[in-house]
Design a protein around this motif. Sequence first.
Motif, PDB file in Angstrom:
ATOM      1  N   GLY A   2      22.429  17.730  19.675  1.00  0.00           N
ATOM      2  CA  GLY A   2      23.078  16.748  20.605  1.00  0.00           C
ATOM      3  C   GLY A   2      24.596  16.367  20.152  1.00  0.00           C
ATOM      4  O   GLY A   2      25.223  17.511  19.915  1.00  0.00           O
ATOM      5  N   ASN A   3      25.015  15.455  19.916  1.00  0.00           N
ATOM      6  CA  ASN A   3      26.570  15.290  19.480  1.00  0.00           C
ATOM      7  C   ASN A   3      26.477  15.075  17.901  1.00  0.00           C
ATOM      8  O   ASN A   3      27.541  14.561  17.214  1.00  0.00           O
ATOM      9  CB  ASN A   3      27.025  14.025  19.968  1.00  0.00           C
ATOM     10  N   THR A   4      25.212  15.686  17.169  1.00  0.00           N
ATOM     11  CA  THR A   4      25.271  15.178  15.670  1.00  0.00           C
ATOM     12  C   THR A   4      25.146  16.545  14.965  1.00  0.00           C
ATOM     13  O   THR A   4      24.262  17.415  15.336  1.00  0.00           O
ATOM     14  CB  THR A   4      24.329  14.344  15.276  1.00  0.00           C
ATOM     15  N   TRP A   5      25.996  16.771  13.823  1.00  0.00           N
ATOM     16  CA  TRP A   5      25.674  17.962  13.002  1.00  0.00           C
ATOM     17  C   TRP A   5      24.462  17.184  12.169  1.00  0.00           C
ATOM     18  O   TRP A   5      24.344  16.278  11.717  1.00  0.00           O
ATOM     19  CB  TRP A   5      26.788  18.065  12.075  1.00  0.00           C
ATOM     20  N   ARG A   6      23.565  18.499  11.923  1.00  0.00           N
ATOM     21  CA  ARG A   6      22.331  17.935  11.097  1.00  0.00           C
ATOM     22  C   ARG A   6      22.230  19.153  10.094  1.00  0.00           C
ATOM     23  O   ARG A   6      22.815  20.074  10.312  1.00  0.00           O
ATOM     24  CB  ARG A   6      20.907  18.275  12.071  1.00  0.00           C
ATOM     25  N   THR A   7      21.809  18.569   8.883  1.00  0.00           N
ATOM     26  CA  THR A   7      21.533  19.566   7.726  1.00  0.00           C
ATOM     27  C   THR A   7      20.218  19.673   7.330  1.00  0.00           C
ATOM     28  O   THR A   7      19.698  18.862   7.022  1.00  0.00           O
ATOM     29  CB  THR A   7      22.618  19.141   6.579  1.00  0.00           C
ATOM     30  N   SER A   8      20.017  21.016   7.079  1.00  0.00           N
ATOM     31  CA  SER A   8      18.389  21.246   6.607  1.00  0.00           C
ATOM     32  C   SER A   8      18.677  21.931   5.213  1.00  0.00           C
ATOM     33  O   SER A   8      19.585  22.699   5.043  1.00  0.00           O
ATOM     34  CB  SER A   8      17.556  21.907   7.426  1.00  0.00           C
ATOM     35  N   ILE A   9      17.570  21.993   4.215  1.00  0.00           N
ATOM     36  CA  ILE A   9      17.803  22.370   2.882  1.00  0.00           C
ATOM     37  C   ILE A   9      16.566  23.150   2.629  1.00  0.00           C
ATOM     38  O   ILE A   9      15.546  22.521   2.762  1.00  0.00           O
ATOM     39  CB  ILE A   9      18.313  21.534   1.852  1.00  0.00           C
ATOM     40  N   LYS A  10      16.569  24.454   2.147  1.00  0.00           N
ATOM     41  CA  LYS A  10      15.130  25.246   1.716  1.00  0.00           C
ATOM     42  C   LYS A  10      15.126  24.816   0.558  1.00  0.00           C
ATOM     43  O   LYS A  10      15.887  24.791  -0.155  1.00  0.00           O
ATOM     44  CB  LYS A  10      15.512  26.703   2.032  1.00  0.00           C
ATOM     45  N   TRP A  11      13.704  24.429   0.128  1.00  0.00           N
ATOM     46  CA  TRP A  11      13.405  23.664  -1.089  1.00  0.00           C
ATOM     47  C   TRP A  11      12.285  24.107  -1.728  1.00  0.00           C
ATOM     48  O   TRP A  11      11.488  23.293  -2.441  1.00  0.00           O
ATOM     49  CB  TRP A  11      13.749  22.305  -1.096  1.00  0.00           C
ATOM     50  N   ARG A  12      11.678  25.451  -1.463  1.00  0.00           N
ATOM     51  CA  ARG A  12      10.263  25.748  -1.929  1.00  0.00           C
ATOM     52  C   ARG A  12      10.183  25.987  -3.349  1.00  0.00           C
ATOM     53  O   ARG A  12       9.406  25.346  -3.758  1.00  0.00           O
ATOM     54  CB  ARG A  12      10.165  27.262  -1.186  1.00  0.00           C
ATOM     55  N   GLU A  13      11.184  26.466  -3.996  1.00  0.00           N
ATOM     56  CA  GLU A  13      10.681  26.409  -5.560  1.00  0.00           C
ATOM     57  C   GLU A  13      11.097  25.258  -6.089  1.00  0.00           C
ATOM     58  O   GLU A  13      10.265  24.752  -7.232  1.00  0.00           O
ATOM     59  CB  GLU A  13      11.958  27.481  -6.164  1.00  0.00           C
ATOM     60  N   PHE A  14      11.900  24.313  -5.802  1.00  0.00           N
ATOM     61  CA  PHE A  14      11.928  22.823  -6.103  1.00  0.00           C
ATOM     62  C   PHE A  14      10.590  22.195  -5.959  1.00  0.00           C
ATOM     63  O   PHE A  14       9.912  21.594  -6.984  1.00  0.00           O
ATOM     64  CB  PHE A  14      13.310  22.197  -5.533  1.00  0.00           C
ATOM     65  N   VAL A  15       9.898  22.229  -4.698  1.00  0.00           N
ATOM     66  CA  VAL A  15       8.909  21.562  -4.492  1.00  0.00           C
ATOM     67  C   VAL A  15       7.629  22.459  -5.584  1.00  0.00           C
ATOM     68  O   VAL A  15       6.955  21.496  -6.115  1.00  0.00           O
ATOM     69  CB  VAL A  15       8.404  21.908  -3.066  1.00  0.00           C
ATOM     70  N   ILE A  16       7.668  23.385  -5.530  1.00  0.00           N
ATOM     71  CA  ILE A  16       6.557  23.969  -6.463  1.00  0.00           C
ATOM     72  C   ILE A  16       6.633  23.828  -7.776  1.00  0.00           C
ATOM     73  O   ILE A  16       5.731  23.464  -8.484  1.00  0.00           O
ATOM     74  CB  ILE A  16       6.548  25.647  -6.093  1.00  0.00           C
ATOM     75  N   ASP A  17       7.851  23.973  -8.340  1.00  0.00           N
ATOM     76  CA  ASP A  17       8.117  23.704  -9.767  1.00  0.00           C
ATOM     77  C   ASP A  17       8.068  22.344 -10.270  1.00  0.00           C
ATOM     78  O   ASP A  17       7.589  22.013 -11.256  1.00  0.00           O
ATOM     79  CB  ASP A  17       9.624  24.120 -10.101  1.00  0.00           C
ATOM     80  N   ASN A  18       8.035  21.389  -9.404  1.00  0.00           N
ATOM     81  CA  ASN A  18       7.976  19.850  -9.629  1.00  0.00           C
ATOM     82  C   ASN A  18       6.651  19.266  -8.960  1.00  0.00           C
ATOM     83  O   ASN A  18       6.269  18.079  -9.294  1.00  0.00           O
ATOM     84  CB  ASN A  18       8.954  19.272  -9.076  1.00  0.00           C
ATOM     85  N   ASN A  19       5.919  20.412  -8.540  1.00  0.00           N
ATOM     86  CA  ASN A  19       4.297  19.957  -8.069  1.00  0.00           C
ATOM     87  C   ASN A  19       4.641  18.787  -7.136  1.00  0.00           C
ATOM     88  O   ASN A  19       3.915  17.879  -7.155  1.00  0.00           O
ATOM     89  CB  ASN A  19       3.440  19.617  -9.138  1.00  0.00           C
ATOM     90  N   LEU A  20       5.463  18.732  -6.249  1.00  0.00           N
ATOM     91  CA  LEU A  20       5.429  17.803  -5.181  1.00  0.00           C
ATOM     92  C   LEU A  20       4.381  17.981  -4.112  1.00  0.00           C
ATOM     93  O   LEU A  20       3.681  19.003  -3.771  1.00  0.00           O
ATOM     94  CB  LEU A  20       6.852  17.998  -4.234  1.00  0.00           C
ATOM     95  N   ASN A  21       3.659  16.840  -3.891  1.00  0.00           N
ATOM     96  CA  ASN A  21       2.539  16.616  -2.792  1.00  0.00           C
ATOM     97  C   ASN A  21       2.943  15.644  -1.619  1.00  0.00           C
ATOM     98  O   ASN A  21       3.890  14.645  -1.987  1.00  0.00           O
ATOM     99  CB  ASN A  21       1.484  16.231  -3.661  1.00  0.00           C
ATOM    100  N   GLU A  22       2.221  15.717  -0.695  1.00  0.00           N
ATOM    101  CA  GLU A  22       2.214  14.753   0.419  1.00  0.00           C
ATOM    102  C   GLU A  22       2.087  13.556  -0.247  1.00  0.00           C
ATOM    103  O   GLU A  22       1.314  13.317  -1.080  1.00  0.00           O
ATOM    104  CB  GLU A  22       1.230  15.052   1.523  1.00  0.00           C
ATOM    105  N   GLY A  23       3.245  12.500   0.255  1.00  0.00           N
ATOM    106  CA  GLY A  23       2.662  11.154  -0.547  1.00  0.00           C
ATOM    107  C   GLY A  23       3.640  11.043  -1.560  1.00  0.00           C
ATOM    108  O   GLY A  23       3.958   9.483  -1.943  1.00  0.00           O
ATOM    109  N   ASP A  24       4.277  11.692  -2.187  1.00  0.00           N
ATOM    110  CA  ASP A  24       5.316  11.449  -3.472  1.00  0.00           C
ATOM    111  C   ASP A  24       6.880  11.113  -2.581  1.00  0.00           C
ATOM    112  O   ASP A  24       6.845  11.334  -1.462  1.00  0.00           O
ATOM    113  CB  ASP A  24       5.603  12.833  -4.099  1.00  0.00           C
TER     114      ASP A  24
END
Length: 144
Positions: free
Chosen positions: A78-100
């Motif tokens: 729309g009228n807004t700039w949006r930013t997304s970030i790939k974070w696969r290794e961060f998620v895996i290395d820190n064992n992030l799970n749904e609900g954290d």
Amino acid sequence: MDSLKNSGNDVRGSEDEFWPLSGKPNFNMIVKKTQLKPQYILYVPAKLSDSLPTHDVPVVFTYGGKKWETRSYVYRRGNTWRTSIKWREFVIDNNLNEGDACVFEFTESNNKLIRVKVQILRGDFPSQLLPRTDGQSADKPIVL
């Protein structure tokens, strides 16, 4: 830099450390399934778009004394700039799970780099309370 790369460089702080926010741009979120497998994409809230570059730049996450390097992807919605970030290794290395829960503080943001300091609050039930109850019935409720 398509996905995160753990640089192995130590930074100040420890996994158990929590700190007050400094007033720099930040946001928090509860990790959802859509931010994990298979895409591993972190969407930065639109309210922070004025604080971030309007083009792709390297991103460095810090947590638990380590750094992960990746890249931001900037797009227009729309009228807004949006930013997304790939974070696969961060998620895996820190064992992030749904609900954290995660708190992201943008300690540096300019036309060449974004630095993000992360706090992680685990969403699982505290192990210290498990022996006190099973939480499976009204006779044995989970009491905090």
